[in-house]
Design an enzyme around this catalytic site. Sequence first.
Site, PDB file in Angstrom:
ATOM      1  CB  CYS A   1     -16.883 -36.737  20.006  1.00 34.83           C
ATOM      2  SG  CYS A   1     -16.043 -35.340  19.221  1.00 34.83           S
TER       3      CYS A   1
ATOM      4  CG  HIS B   1     -20.143 -34.106  22.341  1.00 36.04           C
ATOM      5  ND1 HIS B   1     -19.411 -34.744  23.317  1.00 36.04           N
ATOM      6  CD2 HIS B   1     -19.248 -33.722  21.386  1.00 36.04           C
ATOM      7  CE1 HIS B   1     -18.133 -34.754  22.980  1.00 36.04           C
ATOM      8  NE2 HIS B   1     -18.009 -34.135  21.817  1.00 36.04           N
TER       9      HIS B   1
ATOM     10  CD  GLU C   1     -21.770 -36.222  25.505  1.00 34.12           C
ATOM     11  OE1 GLU C   1     -20.558 -35.945  25.493  1.00 34.12           O
ATOM     12  OE2 GLU C   1     -22.367 -36.726  24.521  1.00 34.12           O
TER      13      GLU C   1
END
Length: 265
Positions: free
Chosen positions: A122, A226, A228
């Site tokens: 990001c 994102h 994660e």
Amino acid sequence: MLRIGISARLLHEPPPGLGLPQKRLQFLESSMAHWVMAHGAIALMVPFVDENSPHLVNRVPASEVVDLLDGLVLQGGIDVCPETYGGTLLRPEWAGDPVRDRYELALLRGFIEARKPVLGICRGAQLINVYYGGTLLQDIPSQRRSPVLHQDLAHYDRLHHEVRFEPGLLLDRLYGSSVHSVTSIHHQCVDRLGEGLIVEARCPQDDVIEAIRATGPGFVLGLQWHPEFHLLPAEARQGLIDSGPLMEAFLQATRERADRHRKPA
């Protein structure tokens, strides 16, 4: 075992309830650490040293930090300051954090010069673009007037949109060329692409750049989404792409670089 450095998020004015008045905090978002460690690597936050600290003259050189670690992940977070890339601030709330910019750009420079792999998430992807001389769009809704919502703080990590990977490039080889779904939490994006970078992915509805990669030696990849937050069982990901292949590609590049430069016993 691979040692992956993760840049710190900075909280310059902690809320009163934390009991740390007038203290800058640095932190690592747990999902990022879990994503790295779930693939058998050690996640280590790289502390920021205050630019005004009296101890700055005695700090460990950045080169020694780079030497200690095998790869770098740049976390997401606050906007990149427009002054960092020679832009003019359009609204006060988009001023970003120039202190964090300087800290992370110094880290990024050290890892790139050492040809150690870098993965930007990001804000991290945006900073990679800035490092290579690119610029950013300060606000997608007002400047691009996109039909796609790229950020909705009320939904935060539950906002998803589509991306399409460029044929024949890294992400296409990992996932295939069909349209994929990712988590989106950004209102800024790449504007002018930095020198030596290529576009790996775009949002098909508005052409917003969603992933970039350096073409020079080493592994430098920036993702606007994102991954994660995709660290879930397949049945719980709701169609989001598996974050595993991305981390494995990054760690494989890290492992190969470490093997090439391992000192003989």
